[in-house]
Write a protein that holds these residues in place. Structure first.
Motif, PDB file in Angstrom:
ATOM      1  N   GLN A 142      10.095   2.665  -1.911  1.00 42.77           N
ATOM      2  CA  GLN A 142       9.905   1.455  -1.098  1.00 42.77           C
ATOM      3  C   GLN A 142       9.261   0.338  -1.916  1.00 42.77           C
ATOM      4  O   GLN A 142       9.631  -0.831  -1.812  1.00 42.77           O
ATOM      5  N   LEU A 173       0.852  -1.189   0.000  1.00 46.14           N
ATOM      6  CA  LEU A 173       0.000   0.000   0.000  1.00 46.14           C
ATOM      7  C   LEU A 173       0.891   1.243   0.000  1.00 46.14           C
ATOM      8  O   LEU A 173       1.687   1.442   0.918  1.00 46.14           O
ATOM      9  N   ALA A 174       0.733   2.055  -1.040  1.00 43.23           N
ATOM     10  CA  ALA A 174       1.389   3.370  -1.026  1.00 43.23           C
ATOM     11  C   ALA A 174       0.406   4.316  -0.348  1.00 43.23           C
ATOM     12  O   ALA A 174      -0.705   4.510  -0.824  1.00 43.23           O
ATOM     13  N   PHE A 175       0.833   4.852   0.801  1.00 46.56           N
ATOM     14  CA  PHE A 175      -0.094   5.604   1.650  1.00 46.56           C
ATOM     15  C   PHE A 175      -0.478   6.956   1.055  1.00 46.56           C
ATOM     16  O   PHE A 175       0.341   7.618   0.419  1.00 46.56           O
ATOM     17  N   TYR A 224       2.108   1.463   9.555  1.00 48.58           N
ATOM     18  CA  TYR A 224       2.999   1.783   8.436  1.00 48.58           C
ATOM     19  C   TYR A 224       4.155   0.783   8.375  1.00 48.58           C
ATOM     20  O   TYR A 224       4.457   0.212   7.326  1.00 48.58           O
ATOM     21  N   PRO A 275       1.771   9.317   4.021  1.00 40.90           N
ATOM     22  CA  PRO A 275       2.858   8.536   4.630  1.00 40.90           C
ATOM     23  C   PRO A 275       3.217   9.098   6.010  1.00 40.90           C
ATOM     24  O   PRO A 275       3.239  10.312   6.195  1.00 40.90           O
ATOM     25  N   GLU A 310      -0.750   4.514  13.929  1.00 44.14           N
ATOM     26  CA  GLU A 310      -0.574   4.765  12.499  1.00 44.14           C
ATOM     27  C   GLU A 310       0.864   4.410  12.072  1.00 44.14           C
ATOM     28  O   GLU A 310       1.079   3.801  11.032  1.00 44.14           O
ATOM     29  N   ASN A 358      10.459   9.998   6.506  1.00 48.10           N
ATOM     30  CA  ASN A 358       9.452  11.000   6.122  1.00 48.10           C
ATOM     31  C   ASN A 358       9.451  12.273   6.962  1.00 48.10           C
ATOM     32  O   ASN A 358       8.658  13.178   6.709  1.00 48.10           O
ATOM     33  N   SER A 411       2.891  -2.645   7.389  1.00 44.42           N
ATOM     34  CA  SER A 411       2.483  -2.741   5.986  1.00 44.42           C
ATOM     35  C   SER A 411       3.682  -2.941   5.067  1.00 44.42           C
ATOM     36  O   SER A 411       3.524  -3.154   3.875  1.00 44.42           O
ATOM     37  N   ARG A 412       4.891  -2.843   5.648  1.00 43.83           N
ATOM     38  CA  ARG A 412       6.086  -3.095   4.847  1.00 43.83           C
ATOM     39  C   ARG A 412       6.713  -4.447   5.208  1.00 43.83           C
ATOM     40  O   ARG A 412       7.877  -4.699   4.888  1.00 43.83           O
ATOM     41  N   GLU A 472       7.479   6.568  -1.045  1.00 41.51           N
ATOM     42  CA  GLU A 472       6.565   5.426  -1.122  1.00 41.51           C
ATOM     43  C   GLU A 472       6.894   4.552  -2.333  1.00 41.51           C
ATOM     44  O   GLU A 472       6.973   3.329  -2.239  1.00 41.51           O
TER      45      GLU A 472
END
Lengths: 251, 433
Positions: free
Chosen positions: A158, A82-84, B386, A87, B382, A143, B389-390, A155
């Motif tokens: 990654q 998922l590309a936020f 994050y 971020p 959050e 970030n 999710s990686r 993003e």
């Protein structure tokens, strides 16, 4: 690759997804469009495993595995990325260290050996070029203090490092000027292969000029109400979302 | 200070012990004991000890009819050292200095180390002893000053850069029975000199430990002191340390207090900045679990103009642990151009962990830069998502975020071997959360 069947989800008491059906095959690019509040980002979040959302019905199969049973980190290892939209800034954790940890976890899951420092740096340099991102940025805290464009490029960087099977880009175009948009889109396009797939979640047609979709779906009130080819995005652009709303109201 | 005697019984027991004890007959001991008698032990209504029920725990966990020091059979301190750190090691066993387990203190280049008693007898320590910490300042300073039987005097002569750090190990052997100990430290870092001092407490055995410290430290003009406390005693340690560091002009102080374990750890840590153009970096980190209570009461007192202090205390609390932070900053009327910063940040990992934090700034000068802030929160969900999710598992993601949070406090540590050691202790603890 991905089969979404009658997916329903809510946050708190609020039903957001009301039965989504979607099928994505390897090599395809799907765009999910829709007005604000239609459930686009929720769909992206539910697929990635964000825990605030409660799935109340339906199922999602990813390479024949029941995706909804998997923890977010396992989903990532299985190939979901998922590309936020926003971020997260994480002070004290550098992108380099974070990416090294992440990549080696994913490699371990795939049964690949961990990359040593040299191999990792080499890979990093190669992927940095793809999104025109500078190494000094990646040595900084993740970030933290990045501009909107830098965050989005990070993003995609990654994504390039991880090489997922299915990338979900959540409003990647928001907050980008035209140059940054072009760089980000370029990166995404270069990463496309016949073995991976991309879901582009966006409000505007603009991004789709650069990342050309094979399919366009229109999400409204938690359902996909219209699907078509890339020309559907253009039609939406000229007629506006009111067109969909009116059509739904008269139907 | 208003102190309410929580338990006259307790006080009587200390009285009896004091009268019976040999070796506590000096005038200073007696005066200190009078001070203790006047103050008594602090109860929960004593403002400075509101959240830290020491008297109750002393009563509950100790047999105060037997408060004389106990011997120890420990014959090696190998397990308590800091790996790879070449240091001058000073060992206290149940509060008594052990010459056999310590490095030789007679032939250390440029350094004078002696037992406090002999330094007092020879007059070397007289200028400093009980000058910085007065018995009437705190009930436990009084108790320590009345009951202390051993201590160490370290004098770094002027213009001496001491390369080898000094490591003081406070080891309590409670295999057979409880231990009650009162230890003193008197340190003078001479003009233009530099020293790194590490204090570390450990124990063996399951019986209760009550250990008080009274530590007086003078950092002279242009001197630098790096002072590190490692409080990682898995035993039933109840510890009250009163430490006062007096800084003269242009001196530099770097402190780091790491608290990981113990039953009750109370640090009364005061810095008196009594000279111009001083720098004080005053850091602390507490990573607590189980039912450990760690209470850091700190004071930074700017007595002279043009100095800079930066206090940063951080905590992560798990289980039923309790943290207390009280940070007083005084800027005296003529201490103009003072920069004084204070920050206390906490992460609570459970609903049953608690933190009480209270900044207290009293600023009488008008041309100063001062700020303070305290925050208490949970892990950022959050940020966790994050990382996950990686592909990073929840446990690793948590540890990563907590490490990033904690690591800032380590910035004052310059020595690599020491930094690595502390880093490892921190990572080990975070991996358990």
């Amino acid at each position: 690759m991905l089969i979404v069947e009658n997916l329903k989800a809510r946050i708190g008491e609020k039903e957001i997804l009301n039965g989504i059906n979607l099928r994505v095959n390897a090599g395809e690019v799907h765009a999910i469009m829709g007005p604000n509040g239609s459930g686009k980002s929720t769909l992206a979040s539910v697929l990635a495993g964000r825990e605030e959302y409660e799935v109340t019905g339906g199922q999602v199969l990813f390479d024949d595995k029941n995706l909804l049973d998997l923890a977010p980190d396992i989903r990532a290892c299985e190939g979901i990325f998922l590309a936020f939209q926003y971020p997260v800034e994480i002070p004290g954790v550098s992108t380099v260290n974070f990416m090294k940890t992440a990549l080696n976890k994913i490699r371990a899951h795939r049964g690949q050996p961990a990359l040593d420092a040299v191999a990792f740096l080499q890979l990093m340099k190669e992927k940095m070029k793809l999104v025109e991102i500078d190494q000094s940025l990646l040595s900084r805290s993740l970030n933290e203090g990045f501009s909107g464009g830098e965050k989005k490029r990070n993003e995609i960087f990654q994504m390039a490092m991880i090489e997922p099977k299915l990338s979900i880009l959540d409003e990647t175009d928001s907050g980008l000027d035209i140059d940054a948009l072009r760089i980000v889109a370029n990166g995404v396009n270069k990463l496309r292969t016949k073995n991976n797939a991309t879901i582009v979640v966006t409000h505007y047609q603009r991004l789709l000029e650069y990342i050309v979709p094979d399919f366009v779906h229109v999400l409204y009130k938690g359902r996909i109400v219209k699907s078509g080819g890339k020309e559907l995005a253009l039609e939406l652009e000229s007629k506006g979302y009111d067109w969909i709303k009116n059509e739904m109201a008269t139907a | 200070m208003t102190t309410i005697v929580s338990n006259t019984d307790l006080k009587e027991k200390f009285s009896k012990a004091f009268e019976e004890a040999q070796g506590l007959k000096s005038q200073l001991h007696k005066e200190a004991f009078d001070a203790f008698q006047n103050m008594g032990l602090p109860g929960t209504k004593t403002e400075e000890y509101r959240f830290t029920p020491i008297a109750r725990l002393l009563e509950k966990n100790f047999n105060l009819d037997e408060i004389e020091p106990v011997p120890s059979g420990i014959n090696s301190v190998k397990d308590f050292l800091i790996p790879d750190l070449d240091a001058t090691v000073l060992v206290f066993l149940n509060g008594f200095f052990s010459e056999t387990l310590s490095s030789s203190i007679n032939n250390i280049d440029g350094l004078k180390i002696s037992k406090l008693e002999s330094a007092l007898a020879s007059g070397e320590a007289a200028d400093y002893f009980q000058k910085l910490l007065k018995p009437s300042d705190d009930p436990f300073t009084a108790l320590n000053s009345a009951f202390w039987q051993d201590g160490i005097f370290i004098h770094v002569p002027p213009h001496t850069k001491v390369e080898k750090p000094i490591l003081i190990l406070h080891i309590n052997d409670v295999v057979d029975r409880q231990s009650i100990a009162h230890t003193r430290l008197l340190l003078v870092v001479g003009e233009g000199s530099e020293l790194t001092l590490i204090e570390k407490s450990n124990s063996t055995g399951d019986h209760s430990i009550f250990h008080t410290f009274a530590e007086e430290i003078a950092v002279k003009e242009n001197a630098t002191l790096n002072y590190i406390k490692i409080q990682n005693d898995d035993g039933k340690l109840h510890q009250v340390a009163n430490s006062l560091i007096h800084q003269s002009a242009q001196s530099i102080l770097n402190t780091f207090t790491l608290t990981l374990s113990g039953a009750l750890i109370r640090n009364n840590f005061n810095i008196a900045i009594d000279g111009e153009f001083c720098e004080s970096h005053f850091h602390g980190l507490y990573l607590l679990n189980g039912s450990t209570l760690a209470d850091n009461h700190t004071v930074v007192d700017h007595l002279k103009p043009n100095s800079h202090s930066n206090e940063l205390y951080k905590g992560v609390l798990d289980g039923n642990s309790k943290g207390i932070f009280n940070g007083k900053i005084f800027v005296r009327p003529h201490a103009q151009k003072t920069n004084a910063f204070q920050s206390n940040r906490n992460i609570l990992l459970t609903d049953t962990a608690t933190i009480n934090t209270k900044p207290q700034l009293e600023i009488w000068a008008d041309d100063v830069k001062c700020s303070h802030g305290c925050t208490t929160g949970q892990l950022d969900e959050e940020a966790l998502f994050y990382l996950r999710s990686r592909g990073i598992p929840l446990e690793n993601a948590k540890a990563m975020l907590l490490y990033a949070f904690a690591a800032e406090t380590l910035e004052v540590i310059k020595k690599t071997e020491l930094k690595n050691y502390l880093d490892q202790r921190i990572s080990d603890r975070l991996a358990k959360f």
